[in-house]
Scaffold this motif. Structure first.
Motif, short mmCIF file in Angstrom:
data_model
loop_
_atom_site.label_atom_id
_atom_site.label_comp_id
_atom_site.label_asym_id
_atom_site.label_seq_id
_atom_site.Cartn_x
_atom_site.Cartn_y
_atom_site.Cartn_z
N THR A 281 23.85 -40.45 -1.21
CA THR A 281 25.17 -39.87 -0.97
C THR A 281 26.18 -40.90 -0.49
O THR A 281 27.38 -40.69 -0.61
CB THR A 281 25.08 -38.74 0.07
OG1 THR A 281 24.46 -39.26 1.26
CG2 THR A 281 24.25 -37.57 -0.48
N LEU A 282 25.71 -41.99 0.09
CA LEU A 282 26.57 -43.07 0.54
C LEU A 282 26.14 -44.37 -0.10
O LEU A 282 24.96 -44.57 -0.38
CB LEU A 282 26.54 -43.21 2.07
CG LEU A 282 27.24 -42.14 2.89
CD1 LEU A 282 27.06 -42.43 4.38
CD2 LEU A 282 28.72 -42.07 2.55
N SER A 283 27.10 -45.27 -0.30
CA SER A 283 26.79 -46.59 -0.86
C SER A 283 27.08 -47.66 0.19
O SER A 283 27.79 -47.44 1.17
CB SER A 283 27.63 -46.85 -2.11
OG SER A 283 29.00 -46.95 -1.75
N LEU A 284 26.52 -48.82 -0.05
CA LEU A 284 26.73 -49.95 0.86
C LEU A 284 28.21 -50.35 0.87
O LEU A 284 28.76 -50.72 1.92
CB LEU A 284 25.87 -51.15 0.42
CG LEU A 284 25.93 -52.37 1.32
CD1 LEU A 284 25.46 -52.03 2.74
CD2 LEU A 284 25.09 -53.51 0.73
N GLY A 285 28.87 -50.24 -0.27
CA GLY A 285 30.28 -50.59 -0.35
C GLY A 285 31.15 -49.70 0.52
O GLY A 285 32.12 -50.16 1.14
N ILE A 286 30.79 -48.40 0.57
CA ILE A 286 31.56 -47.48 1.41
C ILE A 286 31.41 -47.85 2.89
O ILE A 286 32.38 -47.84 3.66
CB ILE A 286 31.10 -46.02 1.17
CG1 ILE A 286 31.54 -45.57 -0.22
CG2 ILE A 286 31.68 -45.09 2.24
CD1 ILE A 286 31.10 -44.17 -0.57
N ILE A 287 30.17 -48.22 3.28
CA ILE A 287 29.94 -48.61 4.68
C ILE A 287 30.73 -49.88 5.01
O ILE A 287 31.36 -49.98 6.08
CB ILE A 287 28.43 -48.82 4.95
CG1 ILE A 287 27.70 -47.49 4.81
CG2 ILE A 287 28.21 -49.42 6.34
CD1 ILE A 287 26.20 -47.60 4.96
N VAL A 288 30.73 -50.84 4.10
CA VAL A 288 31.50 -52.08 4.32
C VAL A 288 32.99 -51.75 4.43
O VAL A 288 33.70 -52.28 5.32
CB VAL A 288 31.26 -53.08 3.17
CG1 VAL A 288 32.24 -54.26 3.26
CG2 VAL A 288 29.82 -53.58 3.19
N ALA A 289 33.45 -50.88 3.53
CA ALA A 289 34.88 -50.49 3.58
C ALA A 289 35.18 -49.77 4.88
O ALA A 289 36.22 -50.00 5.52
CB ALA A 289 35.21 -49.60 2.39
N PHE A 290 34.25 -48.90 5.34
CA PHE A 290 34.49 -48.13 6.56
C PHE A 290 34.49 -49.03 7.80
O PHE A 290 35.19 -48.75 8.78
CB PHE A 290 33.44 -47.02 6.71
CG PHE A 290 33.93 -45.68 6.23
CD1 PHE A 290 34.18 -44.66 7.11
CD2 PHE A 290 34.19 -45.46 4.88
CE1 PHE A 290 34.64 -43.43 6.67
CE2 PHE A 290 34.64 -44.24 4.43
CZ PHE A 290 34.89 -43.21 5.33
#
Length: 592
Positions: A281-290
């Motif tokens: 449901t989540l990607s590594l890119g989203i975490i980096v962006a967040f």
């Protein structure tokens, strides 16, 4: 103006009043707002592109996509640079335009105050209001309002985009945000009070230094250097303590803000990392962006608090400046008659006046001066002699009775024209740090240099002026420090002479000069008083022997009127006693 420190974080009424000064610059104002909005929109795109790079370009080894996303990031970055430059430049430009307008308005307001206002107001504080306080108001625009607005817009844009990307992570981050908001609110209130105290101590410091530098001769004569030094240290310590309060609040708040960011990123990595490992449901890119979004969300909070400091200082300064602008300390100028070609008849009709309420200085005096008449007013110090002059020139308004010039109440005359018709030479001559010519004409376009030279020759001071370097262009420095007291009196007399007044007033004008200068002034007096009403106030009775009429005052009342010879005929008269005491004193001085 309220002097209480309420701790109110923001005064919206005061803020609107400051904003009213931006009305002439609406285009610039709106452009700065547009730049702030553009910066908010662009700021959220860089983390988004970074997330796409991590999720799409790097795992798949897609160089084309990587280059494309990097180019987009560069375009966004260049857009931020352009709008940031415009934002900073025009926000500061607007601030300087506003404070220029406020400073002009404040100075115009102050120079029209009646003299009584300056009697009770410290010059150092007024200088602080007109210079440093107004300069601080500029920070409302350059470091406060627009910066805070820009940061708030960035936070709003980031929050909306975060909800769009992952509402779960956004809610997790928002659990920490209320704590930071509360801390920021407390910080703002404390800083409001602290900055009010800082501005008060700055005013006290400026006032003390200005007064001591002006009166340095007295400090040296009476060996007060050590005492004044100790007093200055005490005032300076209070200034330091006031500033240290702001340092304390900053040192508490900013570590809390930093800790909040670190805790939020830790929660984000923990929760988001588990979601990445356990589900798709989540990607590594989203975490980096967040992680970037968290910094962009919390950093403005720190900046808002910091910029709010600047806004608070500007608001405190504005409150002090508007306090002066709201002060109504004017001499009523409702008169419409132009005081031109006055004959010079003066009438005081039962005039009463007091500088301090219920402490009368003049107690119902009545006198009349005929056109072209030269009268002298004598009496002991504090008798009310100079007060008569202050009232005639309307530096103060009387409590009761009336003062007439040419049988018209002086309040019926337009104030500027009235004062233009009256020339005053004071004992304490004030000269500006300008040329002799400027100090004589005071930039009056109706007085040419040729007029000044002709007048100087008439009263015999032309040679003295030409003996100075640069002659009439000689700079006398602050308060005329480059001239002797006698020379300053001659310049003041010449200044009065070139005005060609209808009424001439000499207030102790020869009390502190040498015999040669006094003779020059006496010769000039004979010329200028011819066919003009003249009032001479003097301690030295020898200078008023030839007056048409001598008015003797004591404790705010007129007790004798007559010529010199007639007054001396009364052996028990007040004037006779004054004359004998002064004559005996002069004999003792001669013998000594």
């Amino acid at each position: 103006m309220s002097k209480t420190k309420t701790g109110k974080a923001f005064d919206i009424g005061l803020f609107r009043r400051v904003l009213a000064f931006t009305n002439p610059y609406k285009k610039t104002f709106y452009f700065v707002l547009f730049s702030a909005i553009a910066l908010a929109g662009l700021s959220m795109l860089r983390p988004h592109f970074l997330g796409l790079i991590v999720d799409n370009a790097l795992p798949e080894g897609n160089k084309t996509l990587l280059i494309e996303l990097i180019i987009w990031m560069l375009i966004v970055l260049m857009g931020e640079v352009v709008f940031q430059l415009s934002f900073i430049y025009f926000a500061n430009w607007l601030g300087q335009e506003v404070i220029r307008d406020i400073r002009v308005k404040l100075f115009e307001h102050m120079i029209n105050f009646k003299k009584q206002y300056f009697d009770t107001s410290a010059v150092g504080r007024l200088v602080t209001r007109a210079v440093s306080d107004i300069e601080t108001i500029a920070s409302i625009f350059s470091q406060g309002l627009f910066m805070i607005l820009s940061d708030l817009l960035k936070m709003l844009a980031v929050l909306l985009f975060m909800f769009y990307k992952s509402w779960q992570l956004t809610l997790l981050i928002l659990t920490v945000l209320p704590f930071v908001f509360v801390a920021t609110r407390i910080f703002q209130r404390k800083m409001k009070i602290a900055f009010e105290e800082v501005r008060t101590q700055v005013s006290n410091l400026n006032s003390f230094v200005q007064e001591r530098l002006t009166g340095m001769k007295i400090v040296h004569i009476f060996n007060r250097e050590r005492k004044e030094y100790e007093k200055f240290k005490d005032i300076n310590d209070k200034h330091k303590i006031a500033w240290n309060k702001t340092v304390l609040y900053n040192s508490i708040f900013f570590p809390i803000a930093e800790m909040s960011i670190s805790v939020t990123i830790g929660l984000l990595v923990w929760f988001g990392g588990l979601r990445v490992v356990e589900s798709d449901t989540l990607s590594l890119g989203i975490i980096v962006a967040f992680i970037e979004y968290v910094r962009m969300l919390f950093a403005p909070l720190r900046q808002i608090a910091d910029k709010f400091n600047s806004l608070q200082m500007g608001m405190v300064a504005a409150n002090r400046v508007f306090g002066i602008l709201d002060t109504e300390a004017y001499i009523d100028n409702s008169g419409t008659i132009q005081a031109q070609n006055l004959k010079g008849k003066i009438t005081f009709d039962h005039v009463r006046f007091s500088y301090v309420k219920d402490e009368e200085v003049l107690k119902g005096i009545s006198l009349q001066v005929q056109p072209g008449e030269t009268i002298a007013i004598v009496g002991a110090t504090g008798a009310g002699k100079s007060t008569v002059i202050n009232l005639l020139t309307r530096f103060y308004d009387i409590n009761s009775g009336q003062i007439l010039i040419d049988d018209r109440n002086i309040k019926d005359y337009e104030l500027k024209s009235l004062r233009q018709s009256i020339a005053v030479v004071l004992q304490d001559v004030f000269l500006f740090a300008e040329s002799i010519l400027y100090n004589i004409t005071l930039h009056d376009d109706n007085i040419t240099k040729e007029d000044v030279i002709q007048a100087a020759k008439s009263i015999g001071v032309h040679d003295f002026i030409m003996s100075l370097p640069n002659g009439y262009d000689y700079n006398v420095k602050e308060r005329g420090a480059m001239l002797s007291s006698g020379q300053r009196q001659l310049i003041a007399f010449l200044r009065a002479y070139v005005c060609k007044p209808s009424i001439l007033i000499l207030d102790e004008a020869t009390s502190s000069i040498d015999s040669y200068s006094e003779q020059l002034i006496q010769n000039a007096t004979d010329k200028i008083t011819k066919d003009r009403t003249s009032i001479i106030i003097a301690h030295r009775l020898a200078t008023v022997k030839n007056a048409d009429k001598i008015i003797v005052m004591d404790q705010g009342q007129i007790i004798e009127i007559g010529t010199h010879d007639n007054l001396l005929k009364n052996p028990d008269g007040y004037y006779t006693k004054l004359y004998q005491a002064q004559f005996e004193s002069e004999e003792v001085n001669i013998e000594g």
